[in-house]
Design a protein around this motif. Structure first.
Motif, mmCIF file in Angstrom:
data_model
loop_
_atom_site.group_PDB
_atom_site.id
_atom_site.type_symbol
_atom_site.label_atom_id
_atom_site.label_comp_id
_atom_site.label_asym_id
_atom_site.label_seq_id
_atom_site.Cartn_x
_atom_site.Cartn_y
_atom_site.Cartn_z
ATOM 1 N N MET A 1 -66.077 -18.826 27.686
ATOM 2 C CA MET A 1 -64.649 -18.378 27.547
ATOM 3 C C MET A 1 -64.024 -18.472 28.353
ATOM 4 O O MET A 1 -62.648 -19.197 28.385
ATOM 5 C CB MET A 1 -64.579 -17.030 26.660
ATOM 6 N N LEU A 2 -64.315 -17.774 29.283
ATOM 7 C CA LEU A 2 -63.493 -17.289 30.829
ATOM 8 C C LEU A 2 -62.621 -19.043 31.439
ATOM 9 O O LEU A 2 -62.284 -19.494 31.623
ATOM 10 C CB LEU A 2 -63.309 -16.284 31.833
ATOM 11 N N GLN A 3 -64.400 -20.054 31.947
ATOM 12 C CA GLN A 3 -64.336 -20.623 31.512
ATOM 13 C C GLN A 3 -63.833 -21.727 31.464
ATOM 14 O O GLN A 3 -63.394 -22.724 32.128
ATOM 15 C CB GLN A 3 -66.054 -21.049 32.257
ATOM 16 N N ASP A 4 -64.081 -21.696 29.851
ATOM 17 C CA ASP A 4 -63.337 -22.723 28.838
ATOM 18 C C ASP A 4 -61.438 -22.169 29.811
ATOM 19 O O ASP A 4 -60.881 -23.811 29.303
ATOM 20 C CB ASP A 4 -63.538 -22.631 27.608
ATOM 21 N N LEU A 5 -61.352 -21.410 29.271
ATOM 22 C CA LEU A 5 -59.692 -21.117 29.847
ATOM 23 C C LEU A 5 -59.445 -21.665 30.810
ATOM 24 O O LEU A 5 -58.356 -22.979 30.511
ATOM 25 C CB LEU A 5 -59.866 -19.633 29.717
ATOM 26 N N VAL A 6 -60.833 -21.415 32.234
ATOM 27 C CA VAL A 6 -59.790 -21.972 33.695
ATOM 28 C C VAL A 6 -60.017 -23.300 33.069
ATOM 29 O O VAL A 6 -59.162 -24.191 33.194
ATOM 30 C CB VAL A 6 -60.209 -21.483 34.274
ATOM 31 N N THR A 7 -61.440 -23.977 32.760
ATOM 32 C CA THR A 7 -61.160 -25.512 33.166
ATOM 33 C C THR A 7 -59.796 -26.424 32.368
ATOM 34 O O THR A 7 -59.509 -27.647 32.080
ATOM 35 C CB THR A 7 -62.867 -25.476 32.430
ATOM 36 N N ALA A 8 -59.512 -25.511 30.952
ATOM 37 C CA ALA A 8 -58.392 -26.421 30.258
ATOM 38 C C ALA A 8 -57.155 -26.778 31.118
ATOM 39 O O ALA A 8 -56.481 -26.910 30.225
ATOM 40 C CB ALA A 8 -58.308 -25.788 28.797
ATOM 41 N N VAL A 9 -57.096 -25.506 31.705
ATOM 42 C CA VAL A 9 -55.772 -25.986 32.106
ATOM 43 C C VAL A 9 -55.589 -26.199 33.498
ATOM 44 O O VAL A 9 -55.797 -25.876 34.638
ATOM 45 C CB VAL A 9 -54.610 -23.796 32.375
ATOM 46 N N PRO A 10 -54.991 -27.776 34.097
ATOM 47 C CA PRO A 10 -55.278 -27.932 35.298
ATOM 48 C C PRO A 10 -54.041 -27.111 36.462
ATOM 49 O O PRO A 10 -53.412 -26.305 36.218
ATOM 50 C CB PRO A 10 -54.118 -29.394 35.075
ATOM 51 N N GLY A 11 -54.828 -26.720 37.487
ATOM 52 C CA GLY A 11 -54.145 -26.258 38.086
ATOM 53 C C GLY A 11 -54.746 -24.028 38.372
ATOM 54 O O GLY A 11 -54.296 -24.007 38.791
ATOM 55 N N ALA A 12 -55.417 -24.574 36.922
ATOM 56 C CA ALA A 12 -55.621 -23.012 37.161
ATOM 57 C C ALA A 12 -56.939 -22.230 38.233
ATOM 58 O O ALA A 12 -57.851 -23.292 38.182
ATOM 59 C CB ALA A 12 -56.563 -22.238 35.756
ATOM 60 N N ALA A 98 -50.615 -23.138 29.434
ATOM 61 C CA ALA A 98 -50.908 -21.768 29.885
ATOM 62 C C ALA A 98 -51.715 -20.195 29.559
ATOM 63 O O ALA A 98 -52.291 -20.161 28.671
ATOM 64 C CB ALA A 98 -51.329 -21.597 31.383
ATOM 65 N N ARG A 99 -50.519 -20.789 28.274
ATOM 66 C CA ARG A 99 -49.502 -19.449 28.076
ATOM 67 C C ARG A 99 -50.444 -19.699 26.759
ATOM 68 O O ARG A 99 -51.242 -18.780 25.992
ATOM 69 C CB ARG A 99 -48.434 -19.217 27.699
ATOM 70 N N HIS A 100 -50.164 -21.029 25.559
ATOM 71 C CA HIS A 100 -51.420 -21.072 25.162
ATOM 72 C C HIS A 100 -52.694 -21.372 24.765
ATOM 73 O O HIS A 100 -53.242 -20.735 23.573
ATOM 74 C CB HIS A 100 -50.904 -22.994 24.140
ATOM 75 N N LYS A 101 -52.794 -21.314 26.370
ATOM 76 C CA LYS A 101 -55.075 -21.309 25.677
ATOM 77 C C LYS A 101 -55.038 -20.222 26.386
ATOM 78 O O LYS A 101 -56.146 -19.777 25.764
ATOM 79 C CB LYS A 101 -56.071 -22.257 27.142
ATOM 80 N N LEU A 102 -54.310 -19.623 26.928
ATOM 81 C CA LEU A 102 -54.481 -17.620 27.113
ATOM 82 C C LEU A 102 -54.432 -17.184 25.831
ATOM 83 O O LEU A 102 -55.381 -16.352 26.052
ATOM 84 C CB LEU A 102 -53.651 -16.680 28.263
ATOM 85 N N ALA A 103 -53.449 -17.129 25.204
ATOM 86 C CA ALA A 103 -53.776 -16.693 24.007
ATOM 87 C C ALA A 103 -54.764 -17.361 22.430
ATOM 88 O O ALA A 103 -55.087 -16.640 21.917
ATOM 89 C CB ALA A 103 -52.195 -16.930 22.983
ATOM 90 N N PHE A 104 -54.683 -18.276 22.824
ATOM 91 C CA PHE A 104 -55.887 -18.496 22.024
ATOM 92 C C PHE A 104 -57.623 -17.820 22.380
ATOM 93 O O PHE A 104 -58.036 -17.559 21.593
ATOM 94 C CB PHE A 104 -56.332 -20.356 22.234
ATOM 95 N N ALA A 105 -57.737 -17.832 24.066
ATOM 96 C CA ALA A 105 -58.737 -17.220 24.213
ATOM 97 C C ALA A 105 -59.056 -15.405 24.150
ATOM 98 O O ALA A 105 -59.670 -14.439 23.817
ATOM 99 C CB ALA A 105 -58.956 -17.325 25.604
#
Length: 113
Positions: A1-12, A98-105
Motif C-alpha cells: 500500500m505504501l509503495q502504491d502511494l509513493v509511486t502514484a505521486v510524481p516526486g515522492a 499527494a494529499r488525495h492519494k495519502l487520504a485514500f491510503a
C-alpha cells in the motif's frame, strides 16, 4: 500500500506508517530507508505537538498537515489516535495529488486495522 502511494505521486521519495511515538510500523523508500525513518520519527514529534495545540485551542483533533522544509514536502495524515502516515516528496510534487492519494491510503489502512 505504501509503495502504491509513493509511486502514484510524481516526486515522492518515501512513505512511512508510524505510531504516536514516532516508531516505524512499515515503510517504503525509493532509495534511502534511513531517511524515511528519520523523517517519520521527527514528524512524530511535530505531529504530537500539532495535535496537542489544536486540542488546547478547542479546534478539535488535527487530521492532516503539510510542511515545506529543506526542499521537501512532508504530508502527514492521522490514521487514528495511535498512528499516522507520512508521505515525503520533493517540493515540485503536486500537493493536491499527494494529499488525495495519502487520504485514500489512510482510509485503506483504517479498514485493515
Amino acid at each position: 500500500m505504501l509503495q502504491d502511494l509513493v509511486t502514484a505521486v510524481p516526486g515522492a521519495w518515501g512513505a512511512i506508517f508510524v505510531d504516536f511515538e514516532g516508531e516505524a510500523v512499515d515503510l517504503y523508500a525509493v532509495s534511502d530507508a534511513y531517511e524515511v525513518k528519520w523523517a517519520g520519527a521527527h514528524a512524530g514529534l511535530l505531529w504530537n505537538r500539532i495535535v496537542s495545540a489544536s486540542q488546547d485551542a478547542a479546534m478539535g483533533r488535527a487530521l492532516a498537515v503539510s510542511v515545506l522544509a529543506a526542499g521537501n514536502r512532508f504530508f502527514v495524515h492521522a490514521v487514528d489516535r495511535e498512528y499516522f502516515v507520512l508521505l515525503g516528496a520533493k517540493t515540485g510534487a503536486s500537493s493536491g495529488l499527494a494529499r488525495h492519494k495519502l487520504a485514500f491510503a489512510v482510509e485503506a489502512l483504517k479498514r485493515l486495522l
